[in-house]
Design a protein around this motif. Structure first.
Motif, PDB file in Angstrom:
ATOM      1  N   GLN A  19       0.626  -0.995  -0.374  1.00 21.11           N
ATOM      2  CA  GLN A  19       0.126  -0.337   0.040  1.00 21.11           C
ATOM      3  C   GLN A  19       1.023   0.943   0.264  1.00 21.11           C
ATOM      4  O   GLN A  19       0.462   2.531  -0.765  1.00 21.11           O
ATOM      5  CB  GLN A  19      -1.093  -0.219   1.413  1.00 21.11           C
ATOM      6  CG  GLN A  19      -1.789  -0.906   1.072  1.00 21.11           C
ATOM      7  CD  GLN A  19      -2.937  -1.254   2.471  1.00 21.11           C
ATOM      8  OE1 GLN A  19      -2.937  -0.420   3.035  1.00 21.11           O
ATOM      9  NE2 GLN A  19      -3.461  -1.842   2.440  1.00 21.11           N
ATOM     10  N   PRO A  40     -13.120  13.231 -12.939  1.00 22.46           N
ATOM     11  CA  PRO A  40     -11.886  12.014 -13.482  1.00 22.46           C
ATOM     12  C   PRO A  40     -12.163  11.591 -14.907  1.00 22.46           C
ATOM     13  O   PRO A  40     -13.311  11.627 -15.382  1.00 22.46           O
ATOM     14  CB  PRO A  40     -12.537  11.570 -12.616  1.00 22.46           C
ATOM     15  CG  PRO A  40     -13.791  11.283 -11.615  1.00 22.46           C
ATOM     16  CD  PRO A  40     -14.043  13.143 -12.353  1.00 22.46           C
ATOM     17  N   ALA A  66     -11.936  -1.696 -14.637  1.00 24.27           N
ATOM     18  CA  ALA A  66     -11.594  -0.777 -13.065  1.00 24.27           C
ATOM     19  C   ALA A  66     -12.072   0.666 -12.819  1.00 24.27           C
ATOM     20  O   ALA A  66     -12.585   1.027 -11.598  1.00 24.27           O
ATOM     21  CB  ALA A  66     -10.189  -1.028 -13.115  1.00 24.27           C
ATOM     22  N   PHE A  67     -12.101   1.554 -13.925  1.00 25.38           N
ATOM     23  CA  PHE A  67     -12.146   3.163 -13.892  1.00 25.38           C
ATOM     24  C   PHE A  67     -12.861   2.933 -14.884  1.00 25.38           C
ATOM     25  O   PHE A  67     -13.528   3.946 -16.115  1.00 25.38           O
ATOM     26  CB  PHE A  67     -11.493   4.167 -13.954  1.00 25.38           C
ATOM     27  CG  PHE A  67     -10.105   3.394 -13.120  1.00 25.38           C
ATOM     28  CD1 PHE A  67     -10.357   4.275 -12.204  1.00 25.38           C
ATOM     29  CD2 PHE A  67      -8.869   3.067 -13.846  1.00 25.38           C
ATOM     30  CE1 PHE A  67      -9.268   4.037 -11.259  1.00 25.38           C
ATOM     31  CE2 PHE A  67      -7.504   2.607 -12.842  1.00 25.38           C
ATOM     32  CZ  PHE A  67      -8.196   3.358 -11.492  1.00 25.38           C
ATOM     33  N   ASN A 174      -6.880  12.485 -15.845  1.00 29.78           N
ATOM     34  CA  ASN A 174      -6.855  13.539 -15.894  1.00 29.78           C
ATOM     35  C   ASN A 174      -6.456  15.513 -16.373  1.00 29.78           C
ATOM     36  O   ASN A 174      -7.025  16.525 -16.285  1.00 29.78           O
ATOM     37  CB  ASN A 174      -7.347  13.757 -13.973  1.00 29.78           C
ATOM     38  CG  ASN A 174      -7.834  13.052 -12.933  1.00 29.78           C
ATOM     39  OD1 ASN A 174      -9.149  12.657 -13.683  1.00 29.78           O
ATOM     40  ND2 ASN A 174      -7.560  13.126 -12.398  1.00 29.78           N
ATOM     41  N   LYS A 195      -3.363   1.377 -12.100  1.00 36.24           N
ATOM     42  CA  LYS A 195      -4.400   1.164 -11.038  1.00 36.24           C
ATOM     43  C   LYS A 195      -3.917   2.227  -9.464  1.00 36.24           C
ATOM     44  O   LYS A 195      -5.145   3.454  -9.288  1.00 36.24           O
ATOM     45  CB  LYS A 195      -5.557   0.359 -10.240  1.00 36.24           C
ATOM     46  CG  LYS A 195      -5.793  -0.759 -11.474  1.00 36.24           C
ATOM     47  CD  LYS A 195      -6.570  -1.275 -10.981  1.00 36.24           C
ATOM     48  CE  LYS A 195      -6.755  -2.679 -11.938  1.00 36.24           C
ATOM     49  NZ  LYS A 195      -7.796  -3.730 -11.510  1.00 36.24           N
ATOM     50  N   GLN A 196      -3.027   2.239  -9.335  1.00 41.51           N
ATOM     51  CA  GLN A 196      -2.633   2.622  -8.609  1.00 41.51           C
ATOM     52  C   GLN A 196      -2.255   4.230  -8.233  1.00 41.51           C
ATOM     53  O   GLN A 196      -2.877   5.226  -7.858  1.00 41.51           O
ATOM     54  CB  GLN A 196      -1.778   1.979  -7.200  1.00 41.51           C
ATOM     55  CG  GLN A 196      -1.760   1.180  -6.341  1.00 41.51           C
ATOM     56  CD  GLN A 196      -0.949   0.656  -5.368  1.00 41.51           C
ATOM     57  OE1 GLN A 196      -0.467   1.214  -4.290  1.00 41.51           O
ATOM     58  NE2 GLN A 196      -0.794  -0.835  -5.228  1.00 41.51           N
ATOM     59  N   MET A 198      -3.417   5.968 -10.788  1.00 44.83           N
ATOM     60  CA  MET A 198      -4.212   6.593 -11.632  1.00 44.83           C
ATOM     61  C   MET A 198      -4.646   7.087 -10.378  1.00 44.83           C
ATOM     62  O   MET A 198      -5.705   8.341 -10.568  1.00 44.83           O
ATOM     63  CB  MET A 198      -4.553   5.698 -12.647  1.00 44.83           C
ATOM     64  CG  MET A 198      -4.251   5.213 -14.344  1.00 44.83           C
ATOM     65  SD  MET A 198      -4.743   4.425 -15.486  1.00 44.83           S
ATOM     66  CE  MET A 198      -3.073   4.570 -16.591  1.00 44.83           C
ATOM     67  N   SER A 199      -4.648   6.207  -9.404  1.00 44.69           N
ATOM     68  CA  SER A 199      -5.552   6.897  -8.538  1.00 44.69           C
ATOM     69  C   SER A 199      -5.140   7.792  -7.274  1.00 44.69           C
ATOM     70  O   SER A 199      -6.092   8.754  -6.830  1.00 44.69           O
ATOM     71  CB  SER A 199      -6.055   5.732  -7.625  1.00 44.69           C
ATOM     72  OG  SER A 199      -6.893   4.507  -8.361  1.00 44.69           O
ATOM     73  N   LYS A 200      -4.244   8.039  -7.742  1.00 50.72           N
ATOM     74  CA  LYS A 200      -3.253   9.085  -7.252  1.00 50.72           C
ATOM     75  C   LYS A 200      -3.166  10.004  -7.941  1.00 50.72           C
ATOM     76  O   LYS A 200      -3.201  11.280  -6.982  1.00 50.72           O
ATOM     77  CB  LYS A 200      -2.238   8.634  -6.566  1.00 50.72           C
ATOM     78  CG  LYS A 200      -2.266   7.603  -5.728  1.00 50.72           C
ATOM     79  CD  LYS A 200      -0.702   7.008  -5.193  1.00 50.72           C
ATOM     80  CE  LYS A 200      -0.522   6.459  -4.907  1.00 50.72           C
ATOM     81  NZ  LYS A 200      -0.542   5.983  -2.942  1.00 50.72           N
ATOM     82  N   SER A 201      -3.681  10.460  -8.783  1.00 51.83           N
ATOM     83  CA  SER A 201      -3.591  11.498  -9.769  1.00 51.83           C
ATOM     84  C   SER A 201      -4.533  13.061  -9.707  1.00 51.83           C
ATOM     85  O   SER A 201      -5.278  12.182  -9.692  1.00 51.83           O
ATOM     86  CB  SER A 201      -3.147  10.947 -11.672  1.00 51.83           C
ATOM     87  OG  SER A 201      -2.229  10.106 -11.944  1.00 51.83           O
TER      88      SER A 201
END
Length: 201
Positions: A19, A40, A66-67, A174, A195-196, A198-201
């Motif tokens: 993580q 997003p 996932a998105f 984004n 995925k990680q 992109m989730s943080k961006s």
């Protein structure tokens, strides 16, 4: 009992380590000098004439799953077996989107291009793909020259120029973050890492 506790502690340690994975600017992503999108979005810029895009398709499908609300694809016209064919293929993808057949048509184009090694280098061959996907010849001809289809294709080409897309596949998150795929060469879980980040961006 001690063995079980030790195993649990190790598992928790591994989970925390995963993580806490760090992604760094200019290694895993580049910050673009563009305004961020208001909603997003993850856009894959691709070409039907790009072997790397063909190989990237399974990953693209995982990211789309996932998105589902954010992931989109945009065709680029830079690669072309003959003058003008890149733009015609962008127009074809625009039509496929309008007909809600982008997935089946994309699969057929990629399969013919790279699976069967039969270049789609004329508008007639593009039409044949659409017919195979259940679109009549008249519907294709009418749709291919539709004003909205052409306008959408031109917008894709403008977006490629505005974001200075020079290679495919390219992922922009984004409107602001360009994913640098070379930074993930040593990844043991490419899809998970993408995925990680992109989730943080």
């Amino acid at each position: 009992m001690l063995v079980r506790i030790t195993t649990l502690v190790c598992a928790l340690f591994i989970a925390v380590t995963l993580q806490a994975k760090e992604f760094s600017e200019n290694k895993h992503y580049e910050v673009l000098d563009n305004p961020a999108s208001t909603t997003p979005e993850i856009i894959e810029y691709f070409s039907f004439y790009c072997m790397a895009c063909y190989r990237f398709e399974p990953i693209a499908k995982e990211l789309a799953a996932a998105f589902p609300d954010a992931f989109k694809k945009s065709h680029t016209s830079g690669l072309s077996p003959k003058p003008g064919m890149g733009s015609k293929m962008t127009q074809a993808y625009s039509l496929a989107l309008m007909l809600n057949k982008e997935q089946v048509i994309s699969e057929k184009i990629f399969k013919q291009q790279f699976g069967q090694r039969q270049s789609i280098d004329t508008q007639e061959k593009i039409k044949d793909i659409f017919v195979q996907a259940g679109v009549s010849e008249s519907e294709f001809k009418r749709g291919f020259n539709n004003f909205s289809v052409k306008a959408r294709a031109k917008q894709m080409e403008k977006d490629v120029r505005d974001k200075d897309i020079t290679g495919t596949p390219t992922l922009i998150v984004n409107g602001k973050y360009k994913i640098l795929m070379n930074g993930f060469r040593d990844s043991d879980d490419l899809i998970g890492d993408l995925k990680q980040v992109m989730s943080k961006s």
